[in-house]
Design a protein around this motif. Structure first.
Motif, PDB file in Angstrom:
ATOM      1  N   VAL A 129       6.831  -5.900  16.494  1.00  6.42           N
ATOM      2  CA  VAL A 129       5.448  -5.661  16.848  1.00  6.42           C
ATOM      3  C   VAL A 129       4.812  -7.011  16.440  1.00  6.42           C
ATOM      4  N   GLU A 130       5.092  -7.504  15.316  1.00  8.58           N
ATOM      5  CA  GLU A 130       4.614  -8.916  14.773  1.00  8.58           C
ATOM      6  C   GLU A 130       4.815 -10.157  16.073  1.00  8.58           C
ATOM      7  N   GLN A 160       5.182  -9.684  19.174  1.00  8.12           N
ATOM      8  CA  GLN A 160       4.135  -9.573  20.152  1.00  8.12           C
ATOM      9  C   GLN A 160       2.989 -10.222  19.909  1.00  8.12           C
ATOM     10  N   LYS A 161       2.386  -9.670  18.656  1.00  7.16           N
ATOM     11  CA  LYS A 161       1.107 -10.234  18.213  1.00  7.16           C
ATOM     12  C   LYS A 161       0.995 -11.691  18.196  1.00  7.16           C
ATOM     13  N   GLU A 209       0.628 -13.231  21.654  1.00 12.21           N
ATOM     14  CA  GLU A 209      -0.800 -12.737  22.150  1.00 12.21           C
ATOM     15  C   GLU A 209      -1.666 -13.772  21.474  1.00 12.21           C
ATOM     16  N   ASP A 210      -1.673 -14.201  20.403  1.00  9.85           N
ATOM     17  CA  ASP A 210      -2.541 -15.009  19.647  1.00  9.85           C
ATOM     18  C   ASP A 210      -2.201 -16.537  19.577  1.00  9.85           C
ATOM     19  N   THR A 239       3.597  -8.252  29.730  1.00  9.65           N
ATOM     20  CA  THR A 239       2.081  -7.749  28.932  1.00  9.65           C
ATOM     21  C   THR A 239       2.020  -6.607  29.681  1.00  9.65           C
TER      22      THR A 239
END
Length: 677
Positions: free
Chosen positions: A503-504, A506-507, A510-511, A538
């Motif tokens: 999950v980190e 993926q974030k 995105e960032d 995405t």
């Protein structure tokens, strides 16, 4: 010159200073006066100054009407550059430098100022979608009429064959509920197909088979299972261990079989002896084949992370319907190879396989100091990704022959069948390779095979005149073969729970954070890697392979064996008549590489379903052919003169009205191509 502008500014501000001095002097003069006391009389003009006073006038700062712009320095990159920036932007740059506490040993020298932004993750474009639609249709009409006598024999109306095949198609729909799926390129359409398949499978678990029989048909098998075993082969609803071999069941096509390779011997093949009195007729021996193969490796990856749900549906539905109800004259039944001894063989064969890709191991590393990745390369696809392979194959072949044959005193062969119709489609997709694929949405993995085989082979073999009993007849010996296989690679093991570092990851993508999450670096799946090649989707991923195969063959032959008007041509004649020996074959295979590793992380729900439907019907149609009134036949052949050959100088006769080849194209064919006498 800049010095002139600077002088102008200084003069301007000096003027402002002088004006301010004058205002201060005026305030001093105002303070020397005294206003009315508290007990003094109120002046009438003071009543207007109340708290509710308002004005529509807008206060503005002093504007001398001077527009000043100065060439500035690009301090972010060091050297002085005149980009036409306004003076205020340069001040903002200086304020940013002061806020970051950057040491400036020589403030004012722009070459000593270096200002860099925070680094950002560089992403690359990922591969796009791959969608293919294949439609193959063969239509072949080969209804022949042959009369070898000097009599009058009316042709027959064969339209009833098409009508009966249409009825067979309607009955086959009961076994093939997925034949009505329509092609789609959208995620919503794929989701609708997945939901329809899952609803049907769910209902199949709770209901028993409904009747699909009729008084005129026999059900050879009707088998439905929602839990097909991976290590079994299902043949007509029964689980077996070995897959039948097609070559062991193909009928002998007689005159229509392919010629063998000539031998290398120098022996002469010339025949000097007169040939015997024989008649060899082949009115069947048609071959209809659909072959489809799909190997899908859209995305090659060893680890997959799905942030949504995972839908996996595998479905195979197979059906055959045939009628082989023959009528043979009693005068011709003395053969040892009669129709009763060689019937129609029909098989539905299905295989489900599941395996894990066995990749070559990395080089052995020191257990005390294992190697883990410390860098990454990221590719991003915005939106949904689709891998769709949709194949539809259709055959419609009719070979309804009407013949009146007789012996001629020498060797004669007649071939009015022997048609070959083939659809072949092969698809192999090789995608890019990644170490990790992250899917932000859902995954739809759908594999479906539908196969339908229809055969109408009701034949009539009649005798006319005073014939010697005995003829070698073959009115059956047909083969119907449906073979389907679905092989999934890479999803054999259980799905793992989604770890936090995925999950980190993926974030971070995105960032656009350039720092790879620490947890990802120590995933055991990536031990031995120096860096990671990552693909981030995405949206949703749907991988759909649909194969539909329909083969329809009508081979209703009416053969009349008439006695020759020349009596000496009748005795000791060898007569061979084959109105069967047809083969209707559907072969489909799907190999779906879902993953090239053993790990799939799933954050949502897993929906995994499979279903196998197999059904077969044997019709006992008793429709009798009718003459075609006064209409002319499509093809009329006058074959051989009945006059007795003089002096023994005669030759063999060959009629070849078949051997048509149709290869993935739709066209009616006139197949009475050649006559050699």
């Amino acid at each position: 010159m800049h010095i002139e502008k600077i002088s102008e500014i200084i003069a301007h501000f000096i003027g402002l200073f002088e004006m301010t001095t004058d205002e201060m002097r005026l305030r001093t003069n105002y303070a020397e006066g005294a206003g009315p006391g508290a007990d003094g009389p109120a002046l009438p003009d003071q009543d207007a100054f109340t708290a509710a006073f308002s004005s529509d006038l807008q206060l503005k700062d002093y504007d001398p009407g001077i527009n000043y712009k100065s060439g500035s320095y690009e301090i972010e990159f060091g050297p002085a550059r005149h980009f036409g920036r306004v003076f205020e932007e340069s001040l903002e740059k200086l304020a940013a430098i002061a806020g970051k506490d950057i040491p400036l040993p020589h403030f004012g020298d722009p070459t000593d100022i270096v200002l860099t932004d925070e680094p950002e993750l560089t992403v690359f474009a990922g591969p796009g979608s791959a969608i293919s639609h294949v439609l193959q249709v063969n239509a072949l009409y080969d209804d022949d009429y042959l009369d070898m006598t000097d009599g009058v024999h009316a042709p027959r109306d064969t339209s009833f064959v098409i009508e009966r095949l249409a009825d067979f198609s309607t009955k086959a729909e009961n076994f093939t509920p997925f034949a009505s799926l329509h092609r789609t390129d959208t995620y919503d359409g794929a989701l609708k197909i997945a939901e329809d398949l899952q609803n049907y499978i769910r209902n199949a678990r709770n209901t028993e088979d409904s009747g699909v029989t009729s008084p005129d048909s026999d059900v050879t098998h009707h088998f439905v299972t929602t839990e097909p075993m991976d290590d079994k082969v299902y043949v007509n609803g029964k689980a077996e261990t070995d897959i039948p071999v097609l070559d062991d069941f193909l009928p002998d096509r007689g005159l229509a079989k392919l010629p063998e390779e000539p031998d290398d011997s120098n022996t002469s093949v010339e025949q000097t002896d007169p040939s015997g009195n024989s008649l060899d007729v082949t009115a069947g021996a048609n071959l209809v084949v659909n072959v489809a193969s799909v190997i899908n490796t859209g995305v090659i990856t060893s680890v997959t992370a799905v942030m949504g749900n995972y839908h996996q549906v595998d479905a195979i539905s197979q059906a055959f319907v045939y009628s082989d109800n023959d009528e043979i004259a009693s005068a011709l039944r003395s053969s040892g190879h009669s129709a009763e001894e060689a019937g129609t063989i029909a098989k539905n064969i299905a295989v489900f396989e599941q395996s894990t890709f066995e990749a070559s191991s990395h080089a052995d590393t020191d257990a005390a100091e294992p190697t883990f990745p410390n860098s990454w390369r990221v590719s991003v696809i915005d939106g949904d990704v689709s891998f769709v392979q949709w194949i539809e194959q259709y055959h419609f072949v009719t070979d309804n022959d009407t013949m009146t044959v007789t012996t001629s005193g020498f060797e004669a062969t007649v071939l009015t069948g022997g048609n070959t119709s083939i659809n072949f489609s092969s698809f192999f997709q090789m995608g890019l390779q990644y170490d990790l694929v992250i899917i932000g949405g859902n995954v739809l993995d759908i594999n479906s095979i539908t196969q339908v085989s229809l055969l109408y082979d009701n034949d009539w073999v009649r005798a006319e005149g005073d014939l010697d009993p005995g003829a070698d007849l073959q009115t059956g010996n047909n083969l119907i073969w449906n073979f389907a296989s679905i092989h999934n690679v890479g999803t054999g093991g259980p799905f793992a729970a989604m770890p936090d570092y995925m999950v980190e990851t993926q974030k971070a993508i995105e960032d656009r954070d350039p720092n790879m999450p620490e947890g990802l670096s120590f995933d055991v799946n990536f031990q031995g890697y120096a860096g990671l090649n990552i693909l981030y989707i995405t949206g949703n991923l749907y991988d759909m392979t649909i194969i539909k195969q329909v083969s329809i063959l009508g081979d209703s032959d009416d053969v009349t064996h008439a006695a020759s008007t020349i009596l000496e041509n009748n005795p000791d004649a060898t007569v061979t008549i084959d109105t069967g020996s047809n083969a209707v074959v559907n072969i489909a295979e799907i190999v779906d590489y879902d993953s090239f590793g053993q790990t799939t992380y799933l954050a949502g729900q897993l929906y995994s379903d499979a279903i196998l439907i197999q059904g077969g019907l044997v019709e006992h149609d008793t429709t009798q052919p009718q003459p075609v009134d006064d209409r002319l036949a499509n093809e009329v052949i006058a074959f051989l003169d009945n006059d007795d050959p003089a002096g023994g100088d005669y030759a063999d006769g060959v009629i070849n009205a078949g051997n048509d080849f149709s290869w993935s194209s739709t066209h009616p064919a006139d197949v009475m191509q050649a006559m050699v006498a």
